[in-house]
Design an enzyme around this catalytic site. Structure first.
Site, short mmCIF file in Angstrom:
data_model
loop_
_atom_site.label_atom_id
_atom_site.label_comp_id
_atom_site.label_asym_id
_atom_site.label_seq_id
_atom_site.Cartn_x
_atom_site.Cartn_y
_atom_site.Cartn_z
N ASP A 117 5.89 1.85 6.99
CA ASP A 117 4.60 1.18 6.77
C ASP A 117 3.82 2.03 5.79
O ASP A 117 3.25 3.05 6.20
CB ASP A 117 3.87 1.02 8.11
CG ASP A 117 2.43 0.55 7.95
OD1 ASP A 117 2.08 0.08 6.87
OD2 ASP A 117 1.66 0.68 8.93
N GLU A 173 -5.04 1.88 2.34
CA GLU A 173 -5.05 0.71 3.23
C GLU A 173 -5.34 1.12 4.66
O GLU A 173 -6.08 0.45 5.39
CB GLU A 173 -3.70 -0.02 3.16
CG GLU A 173 -3.70 -1.39 3.85
CD GLU A 173 -3.26 -1.36 5.31
OE1 GLU A 173 -3.29 -2.42 5.96
OE2 GLU A 173 -2.88 -0.28 5.83
N GLU A 174 -4.76 2.23 5.07
CA GLU A 174 -4.83 2.64 6.48
C GLU A 174 -6.22 3.12 6.90
O GLU A 174 -6.49 3.31 8.08
CB GLU A 174 -3.80 3.74 6.78
CG GLU A 174 -2.34 3.34 6.52
CD GLU A 174 -1.81 2.32 7.51
OE1 GLU A 174 -2.56 1.90 8.42
OE2 GLU A 174 -0.63 1.93 7.37
N HIS A 192 0.82 -1.21 0.00
CA HIS A 192 0.00 0.00 0.00
C HIS A 192 0.85 1.26 0.00
O HIS A 192 1.89 1.33 0.64
CB HIS A 192 -1.04 -0.01 1.12
CG HIS A 192 -0.52 0.07 2.53
ND1 HIS A 192 -0.29 1.27 3.16
CD2 HIS A 192 -0.24 -0.89 3.44
CE1 HIS A 192 0.11 1.03 4.41
NE2 HIS A 192 0.17 -0.26 4.60
N HIS A 221 3.06 3.56 12.68
CA HIS A 221 1.98 4.50 13.04
C HIS A 221 2.49 5.56 14.02
O HIS A 221 1.77 6.06 14.87
CB HIS A 221 0.74 3.77 13.58
CG HIS A 221 0.06 2.96 12.51
ND1 HIS A 221 -1.30 2.87 12.38
CD2 HIS A 221 0.57 2.22 11.50
CE1 HIS A 221 -1.60 2.09 11.34
NE2 HIS A 221 -0.47 1.69 10.79
CO CO Z 1 0.61 -1.02 6.55
#
Ligand code: CO
Length: 350
Positions: free
Chosen positions: A177, A209-210, A63, A320
């Protein structure tokens, strides 16, 4: 381009969920030389295709988006109120500098301010500040001034620390990420560029995605794969105060194979195939402990009549948050494993 430079370029790019265009253009430029075609769908997924001997499609997913924020209000003193896009921990949001992107594509700086401890009561000091009470100071003294700076409701922003190598082979960046996964896909495409592929392969870079596996949902429907692998930068939690059984992955132990997360129970056939491939190629690996987190594989495996799907992750600490980290040897071994999977697809799975 060295893999670390690709990681740097991707991690530093702006790509809050729904606003991935900068990341998408970098990926388009980086992967185009190694594939037959590149398309962007209506919602912003970037899909790069390579023809293989078999027309059935292997879908590789990473992603593009990163967690960030969106402006929800500018008050009459010029302070910006905001809402999260993706999962943030409220305790770590205040006290950072942010980069905000205006409607015309300019980048503006701001700071997520909080009241100094001197003027708080003991009770206020002991509690984290809820996000709906935080604000960004963009240097404006009125709503009009904020608007003159280009700041409007709906503008995305994120906390930005530049990518850096903090020790030999150990890097930090704001968006590992899942730019780590994006980089794994580009590297895989590059390393396989002069080889014939057994299966037609889609390198799919998903938006959103998040905020709920959104891009992978539509990309998988369109690609219609027979087999899929999601590549993630996942939760590394080998750190003080966390019990071993609560560490989803550990850094330096190789790519992580998921057996189950909150979005999918991976078919054991897929896990066994990945284990065999790693063992056969001398690639170290670990398991991502069940059942932390969700991945695009959750959306992909439920597409149409169902798609056999697995997940390979690069362990990243502090995801995150604006300071995620990874070990380059895990990243390299993830590339080796994904490339081996593509080279030997369908790996007895179809
Ligand atoms: Co991710």
């Amino acid at each position: 381009m060295q893999p670390i430079e690709l990681l740097r370029e991707l991690s530093d790019a702006f790509g809050v969920s729904g606003f991935e265009d900068e990341v998408r253009e970098i990926l388009r430029a980086r992967i185009s030389p190694f594939v037959d075609s590149v398309t962007v769908d209506a919602l912003g997924n970037l899909v790069a295709m390579r023809k293989g001997k078999d027309d059935r499609v292997l879908m590789l997913d990473a992603h593009m988006d990163e967690v960030g924020f969106i402006v929800k209000w500018v008050d009459d003193k010029g302070y910006v109120r905001f809402a999260p896009l993706g999962g943030w921990d409220e305790r770590i949001v205040a006290g950072h500098r942010v980069v905000l992107r205006t409607r015309d594509g300019r980048k503006r700086l701001g700071v997520i301010g909080s009241a100094p401890p001197h003027i708080l009561t003991a009770e206020e000091r002991a509690k984290p500040i809820p996000m709906d009470r935080m604000f960004v100071d963009v240097g404006a003294t009125s709503r009009q001034e904020a608007s003159d700076l280009g700041v409007e409701i709906g503008d995305p922003f994120t906390i930005h620390y530049p990518f850096s190598e903090i020790a030999d082979g150990y890097v930090t960046g704001k968006a590992l990420d899942d730019r780590a996964g994006c980089a794994v896909l580009v590297e895989t495409a590059q390393r396989l560029a002069d080889q014939k592929l057994p299966m037609t392969t889609a390198f799919s870079f998903a938006f959103g995605e998040e905020v709920g596996l959104r891009g992978a949902t539509t990309a998988a429907f369109h690609i219609d794969p027979s087999l899929a692998l999601a590549v993630e930068g996942t939760i590394g939690a080998d750190m003080p105060g966390i019990a071993e059984e609560s560490q989803p992955t550990r850094l330096g132990r190789g790519p992580a194979l998921s057996v189950a997360d909150r979005s999918i129970v991976v078919s054991p056939k897929v896990v066994r195939a990945l284990e065999k491939l790693a063992d056969g190629n001398g690639i170290p690996y670990q398991y991502k402990l069940p059942t932390y987190g969700s991945t695009d594989a959750g959306a992909i495996h439920l597409t149409r009549g169902g798609v056999l799907s697995g997940i390979v992750s690069v362990p990243c600490r502090f995801i995150h948050s604006p300071v995620s980290t990874l070990r380059l040897n895990d990243f390299e071994n993830a590339i080796r494993l994904v490339a081996a999977f593509v080279r030997s697809a369908p790996n007895g799975l179809l």
